[in-house]
Design an enzyme around this catalytic site. Structure first.
Site, PDB file in Angstrom:
ATOM      1  N   SER A 156      -1.715  -2.426   2.150  1.00  0.00           N
ATOM      2  CA  SER A 156      -1.380  -2.176   3.269  1.00  0.00           C
ATOM      3  C   SER A 156      -1.991  -2.914   4.516  1.00  0.00           C
ATOM      4  O   SER A 156      -1.438  -4.005   4.541  1.00  0.00           O
ATOM      5  CB  SER A 156      -1.705  -0.529   3.499  1.00  0.00           C
ATOM      6  N   ASP A 256       8.844   2.575  -0.870  1.00  0.00           N
ATOM      7  CA  ASP A 256       8.123   2.321   0.557  1.00  0.00           C
ATOM      8  C   ASP A 256       8.792   1.925   1.517  1.00  0.00           C
ATOM      9  O   ASP A 256       9.591   1.045   1.384  1.00  0.00           O
ATOM     10  CB  ASP A 256       6.931   1.182  -0.149  1.00  0.00           C
TER      11      ASP A 256
END
Length: 313
Positions: A156, A256
């Site tokens: 991330s 995602d």
């Protein structure tokens, strides 16, 4: 409830709330796991160390379970930064690892996290020779680290940091002229002013956490959401052909919202003329950073672990 709502300056559900008085409330935090002489599940040893007192930069070091007479050097992974999943990765990949605790935004706005992470990487590289940073060397890195096999990686925001360090390493030398062999970017945070792929369109795009959050963590960023640190194709961005590593692994998950940016990034790297090897690895049916919150080793977590381990050689 009404009074609480009025005090909010920023609501980044499900991750963070920021109040008008500057208070930051993190809604999802990795549980604190103390270091261990030997993790009962994996046999991995870990310890906490201080890299710098000013600024305050710390890290957790990891070693896999090794024979007492171990003489073979291990690949080194500098990671941003590791929760429960990390013991499993260190065990599977058989690496000596450094999980960096950089200063968090928005309490400490960017670019401080990038600066801390670069300082930590330089500290690791300093163990390759007689140079030292902040007067300290760690015996685990000095004894077991193979500095010809130095990797960086992250998930991330950490994946974004790994990208930016790889770019910086393409233009600025590490201590001892150490080179980064490879970088993995797992579900990295990239964004921009215009949607790509399946991302929301119009006003919905500008309401996304990815869009709004950048201004919160880096309010002074030149170019805003098109700053090259978050948009590798933003105005004035250096060519990705300058990435300072020899191989790159991009990991994405099909559910995602950042997935299309990861695919797009790989395309940009391939089109840049970069001389290294780039590979895209996708896990189907999973959300953003699914592996970090998984207390059990699911089949998809196993797939990701094995792919990362095969990269870190």
């Amino acid at each position: 409830m009404a009074s609480i709502t009025k005090e909010l300056a920023f609501k980044g559900f499900p991750f963070i709330r920021i109040y008008q008085d500057g208070k930051v409330e993190r809604l999802i935090e990795s549980p604190h796991v103390p270091p261990s002489d030997q993790d009962p599940e994996t046999g991995v040893s870990s310890k906490d160390i201080t890299i710098s007192h000013n600024p305050s930069i710390s890290a957790r070091l990891y070693l896999p379970n090794l024979p007492q007479n171990q003489t073979q050097k291990l690949p080194i992974l500098v990671y941003f930064h590791g929760p429960l999943f990390f013991n499993r990765l260190v065990s599977e990949a058989q690496v000596a690892a450094v999980s960096v605790e950089y200063r968090l935004a928005p309490e400490n706005p960017l670019p401080l996290a990038y600066e801390d992470s670069w300082a930590a990487l330089q500290w690791v590289a300093s163990h390759s020779n007689n140079q030292e940073l902040d007067g300290k060397k760690d015996p685990w890195l000095a004894k077991f680290g193979d500095f010809d096999r130095l990797y960086i990686g992250g998930d991330s925001a950490g994946g974004n940091i790994a990208h930016n360090l790889a770019m910086k390493a393409g233009f600025e030398s590490l201590c001892g002229d150490v080179k980064i062999l490879g970088a993995f970017l797992s579900h990295p945070y990239f964004w921009g002013s215009k949607p790509i792929g399946s991302e929301p369109k119009g006003e919905d795009f500008e309401k996304t956490l990815e869009y709004k959050g950048w201004d919160v963590v880096y309010p002074s960023a030149p170019g805003g959401i098109d700053n090259p640190m978050v948009n590798p194709a933003g105005e004035g961005a250096p060519s990705l052909g300058g990435l300072g590593c020899s191989k790159l692994l991009m990991c994405v998950a099909s559910k995602d919202q950042l997935r299309d940016r990861g695919v797009w990034y790989c395309d940009l790297v391939r089109e840049s003329g970069w001389k290294g090897e780039v590979e895209l690895f996708e896990v189907e049916g999973e959300e953003h950073c699914f592996h970090l919150g998984s207390e059990t080793v699911t089949e998809n977590v196993k797939k990701l672990l094995k792919r990362l381990a095969s990269f870190l050689v």
